[in-house]
Design an enzyme around this catalytic site. Structure first.
Site, short mmCIF file in Angstrom:
data_model
loop_
_atom_site.label_atom_id
_atom_site.label_comp_id
_atom_site.label_asym_id
_atom_site.label_seq_id
_atom_site.Cartn_x
_atom_site.Cartn_y
_atom_site.Cartn_z
N ARG A 104 0.85 -1.19 0.00
CA ARG A 104 0.00 0.00 0.00
C ARG A 104 0.88 1.24 0.00
O ARG A 104 1.92 1.28 0.66
CB ARG A 104 -0.91 -0.01 1.23
CG ARG A 104 -1.82 1.20 1.38
CD ARG A 104 -2.67 1.07 2.62
NE ARG A 104 -3.67 0.01 2.48
CZ ARG A 104 -4.91 0.21 2.04
NH1 ARG A 104 -5.30 1.44 1.71
NH2 ARG A 104 -5.75 -0.80 1.96
N GLY A 105 0.47 2.24 -0.76
CA GLY A 105 1.21 3.49 -0.83
C GLY A 105 0.29 4.65 -1.13
O GLY A 105 -0.94 4.47 -1.23
N GLY A 138 -1.76 4.08 -4.41
CA GLY A 138 -2.71 3.00 -4.56
C GLY A 138 -2.38 1.79 -3.72
O GLY A 138 -1.44 1.78 -2.93
N VAL A 146 -1.74 -2.50 -3.70
CA VAL A 146 -1.26 -3.58 -4.54
C VAL A 146 -1.83 -4.91 -4.03
O VAL A 146 -1.79 -5.18 -2.82
CB VAL A 146 0.28 -3.65 -4.55
CG1 VAL A 146 0.76 -4.73 -5.51
CG2 VAL A 146 0.87 -2.30 -4.94
N LYS A 168 -1.76 -3.33 -9.18
CA LYS A 168 -1.88 -2.08 -8.42
C LYS A 168 -3.10 -1.30 -8.86
O LYS A 168 -3.27 -0.98 -10.04
CB LYS A 168 -0.63 -1.22 -8.62
CG LYS A 168 -0.63 0.05 -7.77
CD LYS A 168 0.75 0.61 -7.63
CE LYS A 168 0.79 1.68 -6.54
NZ LYS A 168 2.15 2.08 -6.19
N ASP A 195 10.17 9.19 -6.39
CA ASP A 195 9.76 8.63 -5.11
C ASP A 195 10.59 7.38 -4.78
O ASP A 195 10.06 6.30 -4.51
CB ASP A 195 8.26 8.28 -5.13
CG ASP A 195 7.70 8.09 -3.72
OD1 ASP A 195 8.37 8.51 -2.74
OD2 ASP A 195 6.60 7.52 -3.60
#
Length: 515
Positions: A240-241, A244, A246, A260, A353
């Protein structure tokens, strides 16, 4: 014809410091720039070498321009809205060997690309950029670049013995040719009939709603229903990020995939998303995650990746499963993947990122950088050349450029990479800083890079490394390689972006320690 002309865009086709030009009659040809000579008369892949001494003494050099010529990648920096004179001065200050100057009508601005290496060179009339090459003032060159004849041939000739024999009747060669011609004609008729059928039934125009169709790059466009079935209703979350969630899934061909689901407002047409996804799908490197497909259906935007058995670097750091060798290999592999994105990839890509959660490990703990295309997919309207109008990244890993509103370049990823290496060696999370206590007893938090530099400067030369490393890694490590890795990470986290090395230089520095 364009696909043949683009053969000059194949990286390394003519070697370093040489340029490629397409000849319709004979294909791509290679040549050395004026002032350079062929390095290996037997192979153009070795490129060219200068016939003069390269130095940083700017008083003995001048810039010679070559129109419609470009060397892709290997930039010190990309400067916007600079005059030609300002660009030349900046190049001399950095001791670069050339710079690219190009006007972009969409932005209404010029961009200056300062080169520290000349690779992937090509020349064709439709390219509107100009290369300014640094040559000695004593060197005389008055020809326009359009007159430069590119020739891959070597000045060696050999007379071949040939004997021609008169024959009668049809031999086996003629029979094969006739057979091939007939088969080719039949295949052509079949292709025409198939396309005619697809056109009449409307399949080709409605593929996104009737299953899937293969994108031009070879990966698959999935339907939302297919991916929902593959993930059993999105039931097994594996990551999770901010962009979104995954999920683990099993595709119809039994491949295990990471799927994702992007958390974005749909402001792109399906065709635009397909174009961006296709760009990412063309990126191919052993240290970059492979994208197998995507879904752009209604409000849904999903990406399908290869599944990585050992999960993220962040998870493995928490579980203490990485010894010294694995950590060093992860550092080198991650650098190689980012170097490909920055300097070799046909589409210039910034990750924006870089963090342990976006570095995934396969069954052998080899790293693959993930989410490297999200800056293109999620910020299509905000991306303007090398600058972003919206801050991206994760607190603790973000470079000072975001805070001071400086131009965003590849040095952004290099800073984040340095923080990741420091975290990997020390197992100190940079998100909240490192707790410290002043003499008054007040607790405050220090940035990870400042804490490491403080340890290096305050400890004895023989003990500063030992004071930093994660005890869970153990002490069975090569101290010289460890010290070199930390030194590289410290250079990457310099506040002044120009002081940070390029990713290819980082790879070179790390690999030199293994020799």
């Amino acid at each position: 014809m364009a696909s043949y002309v683009n053969s000059c865009r194949i990286h390394g086709i003519c070697g370093p410091k040489s340029i490629c030009s397409y000849d319709p009659s004979s294909g791509p040809k290679c040549s050395c720039l004026p002032g350079f000579k062929m390095k290996n008369q037997a192979d153009w892949k070795d490129g060219c070498e200068p016939e003069f001494n390269l130095s940083c003494d700017n008083h003995d050099f001048k810039f010679v321009q070559f129109h419609h010529t470009n060397f892709f990648g290997y930039h010190y920096d990309i400067l916007r809205n600079h005059t030609l004179e300002e660009c030349a001065k900046a190049c001399l200050k950095l001791c670069c060997i050339a710079f690219q100057y190009r006007y972009f009508p969409k932005d209404g601005a010029y961009r200056c690309y300062q080169k520290w290496e000349l690779r992937n060179g090509y020349h064709y009339p439709s390219y509107n950029g100009t290369l300014y090459l640094k040559l000695p003032k004593s060197f005389q060159y008055n020809k326009p670049v359009e007159g430069l004849k590119l020739n891959c041939s070597i000045n060696q000739t050999k007379q071949l013995e040939r004997a021609y024999h008169k024959r009668t009747g049809y031999g086996s060669l003629e029979i094969l040719i006739w057979c091939a011609s007939v088969i080719g004609l039949l295949e052509l008729i079949c292709v025409i009939l198939v396309f005619s059928f697809l056109y009449k039934t409307g399949i080709s125009s409605n593929a996104s709603t009737r299953g899937y169709h293969a994108a031009a790059t070879g990966f698959k466009q999935f339907t939302y229903a297919e991916l929902k079935t593959a993930t059993r209703g999105f039931s097994e979350e594996i990551g999770r990020g901010g962009c979104g969630v995954v999920y683990k899934g099993v595709l119809s061909d039994q491949r295990i995939a990471a799927i994702k689901v992007l958390n974005i407002e749909v402001n792109q047409a399906e065709e635009e998303f397909l174009a961006e996804a296709s760009t990412i799908g063309r990126v191919n490197h052993m240290n970059l995650i492979e994208m197998w497909g995507y879904c752009a259906e209604g409000k849904h935007r999903l990406l399908v990746y290869e599944y990585m058995e050992n999960g993220s670097l962040a998870r493995n750091l928490m579980s203490n499963s990485l010894d010294w060798k694995k950590r060093f290999d992860i550092a080198v592999g991650t650098a190689k993947g980012l170097a490909y994105l920055h300097e070799e990839c046909l589409e210039w890509v910034l990750h924006c990122d870089v963090k342990p959660q976006n570095i995934l490990l396969d069954s052998n703990y080899q790293p693959k950088v993930a989410d490297f295309g999200l800056s293109k997919l999620l910020n299509r309207d905000n991306l303007k050349g090398p600058s972003f109008s919206k801050i991206r990244g994760t607190r603790g890993y973000m470079a000072p450029e975001w805070v001071y509103n400086l131009p965003i370049t590849s040095k952004l990823d290099i800073y984040s990479y340095g923080i990741v290496i420091l975290e990997m060696v020390t197992r100190r999370n940079p998100t909240n800083g490192i707790p410290a206590v002043e003499t008054s007893g007040e607790i405050w938090h220090q940035k990870l890079e400042a804490w490491v530099k403080g340890k290096k400067n305050g400890a004895a030369a023989t003990s500063w490394v030992e004071e930093l490393i994660d005890p869970a890694m153990g002490y069975d490590y090569d101290r010289n390689k460890m010290e070199n890795l930390l030194e590289v990470a410290i250079k990457c986290t310099e506040a002044e972006r120009h002081a940070r090395p390029s990713m290819s230089k980082i790879v070179q520095l790390l690999q030199s320690a293994t020799q």
